[in-house]
Design a protein around this motif. Structure first.
Motif, mmCIF file in Angstrom:
data_model
loop_
_atom_site.group_PDB
_atom_site.id
_atom_site.type_symbol
_atom_site.label_atom_id
_atom_site.label_comp_id
_atom_site.label_asym_id
_atom_site.label_seq_id
_atom_site.Cartn_x
_atom_site.Cartn_y
_atom_site.Cartn_z
ATOM 1 N N VAL A 167 -34.685 -26.761 7.814
ATOM 2 C CA VAL A 167 -34.272 -28.075 8.322
ATOM 3 C C VAL A 167 -34.909 -29.181 7.494
ATOM 4 O O VAL A 167 -34.241 -30.139 7.071
ATOM 5 C CB VAL A 167 -34.665 -28.208 9.805
ATOM 6 C CG1 VAL A 167 -34.397 -29.636 10.301
ATOM 7 C CG2 VAL A 167 -33.919 -27.191 10.662
ATOM 8 N N HIS A 168 -36.210 -29.060 7.252
ATOM 9 C CA HIS A 168 -36.923 -30.122 6.536
ATOM 10 C C HIS A 168 -36.478 -30.215 5.077
ATOM 11 O O HIS A 168 -36.469 -31.306 4.495
ATOM 12 C CB HIS A 168 -38.430 -29.884 6.613
ATOM 13 C CG HIS A 168 -39.246 -31.066 6.203
ATOM 14 N ND1 HIS A 168 -39.092 -32.312 6.769
ATOM 15 C CD2 HIS A 168 -40.221 -31.220 5.266
ATOM 16 C CE1 HIS A 168 -39.944 -33.162 6.219
ATOM 17 N NE2 HIS A 168 -40.630 -32.520 5.296
ATOM 18 N N THR A 169 -36.095 -29.093 4.481
ATOM 19 C CA THR A 169 -35.579 -29.115 3.107
ATOM 20 C C THR A 169 -34.332 -29.985 3.021
ATOM 21 O O THR A 169 -34.212 -30.845 2.142
ATOM 22 C CB THR A 169 -35.266 -27.691 2.627
ATOM 23 O OG1 THR A 169 -36.471 -26.914 2.619
ATOM 24 C CG2 THR A 169 -34.678 -27.701 1.226
ATOM 25 N N VAL A 170 -33.397 -29.758 3.940
ATOM 26 C CA VAL A 170 -32.162 -30.541 3.930
ATOM 27 C C VAL A 170 -32.454 -32.016 4.214
ATOM 28 O O VAL A 170 -31.896 -32.908 3.562
ATOM 29 C CB VAL A 170 -31.155 -29.968 4.944
ATOM 30 C CG1 VAL A 170 -29.905 -30.843 5.017
ATOM 31 C CG2 VAL A 170 -30.779 -28.541 4.569
ATOM 32 N N GLN A 171 -33.329 -32.286 5.174
ATOM 33 C CA GLN A 171 -33.681 -33.675 5.473
ATOM 34 C C GLN A 171 -34.283 -34.369 4.253
ATOM 35 O O GLN A 171 -33.971 -35.536 3.968
ATOM 36 C CB GLN A 171 -34.675 -33.724 6.634
ATOM 37 C CG GLN A 171 -34.092 -33.317 7.975
ATOM 38 C CD GLN A 171 -35.154 -33.206 9.061
ATOM 39 O OE1 GLN A 171 -36.345 -33.017 8.768
ATOM 40 N NE2 GLN A 171 -34.743 -33.327 10.308
ATOM 41 N N THR A 172 -35.124 -33.659 3.522
ATOM 42 C CA THR A 172 -35.782 -34.247 2.348
ATOM 43 C C THR A 172 -34.776 -34.540 1.240
ATOM 44 O O THR A 172 -34.833 -35.587 0.589
ATOM 45 C CB THR A 172 -36.893 -33.309 1.835
ATOM 46 O OG1 THR A 172 -37.804 -33.038 2.901
ATOM 47 C CG2 THR A 172 -37.653 -33.949 0.683
ATOM 48 N N VAL A 173 -33.840 -33.615 1.012
ATOM 49 C CA VAL A 173 -32.804 -33.857 0.012
ATOM 50 C C VAL A 173 -32.009 -35.113 0.377
ATOM 51 O O VAL A 173 -31.788 -35.999 -0.464
ATOM 52 C CB VAL A 173 -31.854 -32.646 -0.114
ATOM 53 C CG1 VAL A 173 -30.622 -33.001 -0.951
ATOM 54 C CG2 VAL A 173 -32.588 -31.463 -0.736
ATOM 55 N N MET A 174 -31.599 -35.214 1.629
ATOM 56 C CA MET A 174 -30.778 -36.354 2.042
ATOM 57 C C MET A 174 -31.546 -37.663 1.911
ATOM 58 O O MET A 174 -30.954 -38.706 1.583
ATOM 59 C CB MET A 174 -30.284 -36.164 3.477
ATOM 60 C CG MET A 174 -29.372 -34.965 3.670
ATOM 61 S SD MET A 174 -27.919 -34.928 2.581
ATOM 62 C CE MET A 174 -26.980 -36.311 3.235
#
Length: 397
Positions: free
Chosen positions: A123-130
């Protein structure tokens, strides 16, 4: 898996048309129910639009029951809720949707996480990319869905607690592409998301995961390296293992692949925790993928060329044969030989009750992190290359 022949393209077009027809019929039923319970859904402002707003607003964010990112204003980030499956109470599970719509046209990427509810680093990986994307500087669109399996995430557990036939737990990553009229809530939820949100907005897709509760994995990617588009993306990550296998049916990335959308699955360490070091590797790799597709500009970061990558086409599971404390004799990413002892197990007296030997030569890609185990639990996964034709891997989790 789909090929790139004209026949494959025709099949995809036919499937898209079929889904559109079924989806339209289902939308009439859903909207009729919504009209009775909550007021009729708000029709699209543009008759050509395929985005449907329900008329609801949650925490200032509009709710959609279908989305076409082409309808959104370019050069901006859009925060929406998608109306998912209905609960026994008649309310809905809502899914968070973030769309970074570039100022210029281009490829459309979909990033998903939270298909399993205990996988926090994904979840945090996707949030960081965005958070790193500037739509004003982008060509194309990136859509992120970070909480696919909302009820599982609410209790931070792997499986969806389904109520349909008494309480049971369903692994949503065996349900794709789902069925809007399926027998279980996870199947219906998967069908709604896949038909009305994910598939219509994807030219490529990445479904992020971690190990499951009680089991830790290395940083690696799962994907079919025989598909050139997948191979090109997977090799852009600075991670040291690749599982070159299409794995079992029912997983989300295979649902995308089956309709001609290149997709794969990153695996980012242990469940229930945030692993900043691993997250940074997958953020860097994902930004490389967006650059590869021309969505964002700039030089590539580190890729697989900057690390030593072990590629295996099979995963060898070692299962516990006894109950007791587990003592690992190797670490994640260690190379092992056939015949090498990799773990032992002790009973309450400290006596060794089981010893576990690798039958293959390869690298450790997963280990049980819980200190105790009963018989049948996976203790170790070893990534290796099977002689002869590889098969689709189905193994216990």
């Amino acid at each position: 898996m789909p090929d790139k022949s004209a026949k494959g393209i025709d099949r995809r077009d036919l499937m898209m048309a079929s889904v559109a027809t079924v989806g339209a019929a289902a939308a009439i039923v859903v909207n009729a129910g919504a009209a009775n319970a909550q007021g009729a859904a708000t029709p699209p402002a543009n008759p050509a639009s395929r985005t449907v707003y329900t008329g609801d607003v949650i925490e200032g964010k509009k709710v959609v029951s279908a989305l076409d990112v082409n309808d959104l204003e370019p050069g901006k980030k859009h925060l929406l809720y998608f109306q998912g499956v209905e609960m026994p109470t008649g309310q809905h599970w809502y899914v968070s949707v973030t769309v970074a719509k570039g100022a210029k046209p281009g490829k459309r990427g979909v990033l998903t996480s939270g298909v399993h509810g205990d996988e926090m680093s994904s979840v945090h990986t996707v949030q960081t990319v965005m958070s790193q994307l500037d739509p004003a500087q982008m060509s194309g669109t990136v859509m992120a869905v970070t909480d696919v399996s909302r009820p599982a995430l609410e209790s931070m557990q792997r499986r969806w607690p389904n109520q349909g036939r008494g309480v049971d737990l369903i692994d949503m990553n065996r349900e794709w592409p789902g069925n809007e009229n399926g027998a279980t809530a996870p199947s219906r939820h998967a069908g709604l998301l896949f038909n009305r949100l994910l598939r219509p907005n994807a030219d490529f897709a990445i479904d992020f995961h971690t190990g499951t509760t009680g089991f830790e994995v290395t940083a690696f990617n799962i994907g079919g390296m025989d598909v050139p588009e997948v191979k090109a993306m997977v090799e852009l990550y600075p991670v040291s293992q690749i599982f070159d296998n299409h794995v079992y049916p029912g997983v989300l990335h295979n649902a995308f692949m089956d309709v001609g959308i290149p997709s794969f699955t990153p695996e980012i360490g242990a469940a229930r925790v945030l692993d900043p070091e691993m997250i940074s590797l997958f953020v860097e790799g994902t930004m490389n993928v967006l650059k590869h597709h021309g969505i964002v500009a700039g030089p590539m970061g580190r890729t697989g060329k900057n690390v030593t990558v072990f590629v295996g086409d099979s995963a060898y599971p070692i299962l516990a044969t006894a109950g007791g404390l587990v003592e690992h004799l190797v670490k994640l990413n260690d190379k092992v030989k056939a015949g090498q002892k990799v773990a032992i197990q002790r009973n309450s007296f400290g006596e060794v009750v089981a010893e576990y030997i690798s039958a293959v030569a390869g690298e450790i890609t997963g280990q049980r992190s819980d200190a105790m185990s009963e018989p049948g639990n996976p203790l170790v996964f070893i990534l290796f290359n099977k002689p002869g034709p590889k098969d689709v891997q189905v193994y216990p989790e």
